[in-house]
Design an enzyme around this catalytic site. Structure first.
Site, PDB file in Angstrom:
ATOM      1  N   GLY A  48       0.768  -1.248   0.000  1.00 10.13           N
ATOM      2  CA  GLY A  48       0.000   0.000   0.000  1.00 10.13           C
ATOM      3  C   GLY A  48       0.793   1.287   0.000  1.00 10.13           C
ATOM      4  N   GLU A 102       4.004   4.055   6.006  1.00  6.45           N
ATOM      5  CA  GLU A 102       2.784   3.238   5.917  1.00  6.45           C
ATOM      6  C   GLU A 102       1.697   3.989   5.146  1.00  6.45           C
ATOM      7  OE1 GLU A 102       1.379   0.655   5.706  1.00  6.45           O
ATOM      8  OE2 GLU A 102       0.602  -0.166   7.584  1.00  6.45           O
ATOM      9  N   ASP A 103       0.807   3.247   4.522  1.00  4.69           N
ATOM     10  CA  ASP A 103      -0.273   3.896   3.770  1.00  4.69           C
ATOM     11  C   ASP A 103      -1.374   4.436   4.679  1.00  4.69           C
ATOM     12  OD1 ASP A 103      -1.147   1.332   4.454  1.00  4.69           O
ATOM     13  OD2 ASP A 103      -1.906   0.830   2.463  1.00  4.69           O
ATOM     14  N   ASP A 106      -5.545   2.383  10.596  1.00 12.09           N
ATOM     15  CA  ASP A 106      -6.979   2.225  10.804  1.00 12.09           C
ATOM     16  C   ASP A 106      -7.178   1.866  12.284  1.00 12.09           C
ATOM     17  OD1 ASP A 106      -9.644   2.005   9.575  1.00 12.09           O
ATOM     18  OD2 ASP A 106      -9.460  -0.144   9.840  1.00 12.09           O
ATOM     19  N   LYS A 134      -7.081   7.237  10.374  1.00 11.92           N
ATOM     20  CA  LYS A 134      -8.499   7.311  10.744  1.00 11.92           C
ATOM     21  C   LYS A 134      -8.583   7.352  12.266  1.00 11.92           C
ATOM     22  CE  LYS A 134     -10.236   4.484   6.857  1.00 11.92           C
ATOM     23  NZ  LYS A 134     -10.735   3.149   6.483  1.00 11.92           N
ATOM     24  N   PHE A 155     -14.257   3.666   3.874  1.00 16.92           N
ATOM     25  CA  PHE A 155     -13.294   2.881   3.100  1.00 16.92           C
ATOM     26  C   PHE A 155     -12.846   3.703   1.891  1.00 16.92           C
ATOM     27  CE2 PHE A 155     -11.783  -0.195   0.027  1.00 16.92           C
ATOM     28  CZ  PHE A 155     -10.940  -0.954   0.819  1.00 16.92           C
ATOM     29  N   ILE A 156     -11.538   3.780   1.709  1.00 10.74           N
ATOM     30  CA  ILE A 156     -10.995   4.564   0.602  1.00 10.74           C
ATOM     31  C   ILE A 156     -10.039   3.710  -0.242  1.00 10.74           C
ATOM     32  CG2 ILE A 156     -11.247   6.832   1.722  1.00 10.74           C
ATOM     33  CD1 ILE A 156      -7.876   5.653   1.746  1.00 10.74           C
ATOM     34  N   ARG A 168      -4.978   0.543  -6.936  1.00  9.78           N
ATOM     35  CA  ARG A 168      -3.743   1.121  -6.393  1.00  9.78           C
ATOM     36  C   ARG A 168      -3.132   2.153  -7.333  1.00  9.78           C
ATOM     37  NH1 ARG A 168      -2.209  -2.048  -1.987  1.00  9.78           N
ATOM     38  NH2 ARG A 168      -2.618  -4.277  -2.125  1.00  9.78           N
TER      39      ARG A 168
END
Ligand code: IMP
Ligand code: MG
Length: 178
Positions: A48, A102-103, A106, A134, A155-156, A168
């Site tokens: 990610g 990191e992407d 959550d 988030k 959710f994205i 992606r």
């Protein structure tokens, strides 16, 4: 492109590339200032974070290296679910300043596990640079030194993040349409 359909779901444009790059520029400036004489090793968590890592590193202008890791499933499980093993780190990080790239954070379980596994290798310090965060989904205690953007619990996908492996490649970030 305002709306895209990825597999069975519809997504709407949420954060355009220009805004993403602006916030990554800010994070890079913070890193350049904080870590100027620390010779950090950036550790990009695939898949990610690949796009974020590329655009971040283009804006980092201090001596540094980058390495790429992945998470693979352990055989065992914990109370928090599947424990994943960090694989692919070749560098000796003992005494080194490490920045995890990191992407998205959550629940935070993934990041806590990555930090714990890196700390077992005795780095001098471990920081986190995440593209997205988030805050309302966080379930653990976690310090995030560099956050490009905070988002709500939707959710994205896009800009490296996927839905079931797809999306992606999108240069903007999209949010699910419910
Ligand atoms: P956490 O362990 O709950 O913090 O989850 C982190 C991981 O879940 C991220 O590295 C992503 O791979 C994935 N993830 C969480 N939220 C999203 C999302 O909105 N879109 C795509 N992937 C997500
Ligand atoms: Mg990830």
């Amino acid at each position: 492109m305002e709306n895209v359909k990825i597999k069975d779901k519809e997504f709407a444009l949420f954060i355009p590339e220009a805004k993403i790059l602006e916030q990554i520029g800010r994070v890079a400036e913070e890193i350049n200032r904080d870590l100027a004489d620390k010779n950090p090793l950036f550790v990009c968590v695939l898949n990610g974070a690949f796009m974020f890592a590329a655009d971040l590193m283009k804006r980092v202008d201090i001596p540094s290296e980058i390495s790429f890791v992945k998470l693979s499933s352990y055989k065992g499980t914990t109370s928090t679910g599947k424990l994943k093993e960090l694989i692919g780190l070749q560098e000796d990080i003992e005494g080194r300043s490490v920045v995890i790239v990191e992407d998205i954070v959550d629940t935070g379980h993934t990041m806590v596990s990555v930090i714990e596994q890196l700390k077992q290798k005795n780095p001098s310090d471990v920081r986190v640079a995440t593209l997205l965060y988030k805050p309302n989904a966080l379930k653990v205690e976690l310090k995030l030194e560099y956050v490009a953007m905070e988002i709500p619990n939707d959710f994205i996908l896009g800009y490296g993040l996927d839905y079931d492996g797809y999306g992606r490649n999108l240069s903007d970030i999209y949010k699910i349409v419910d």
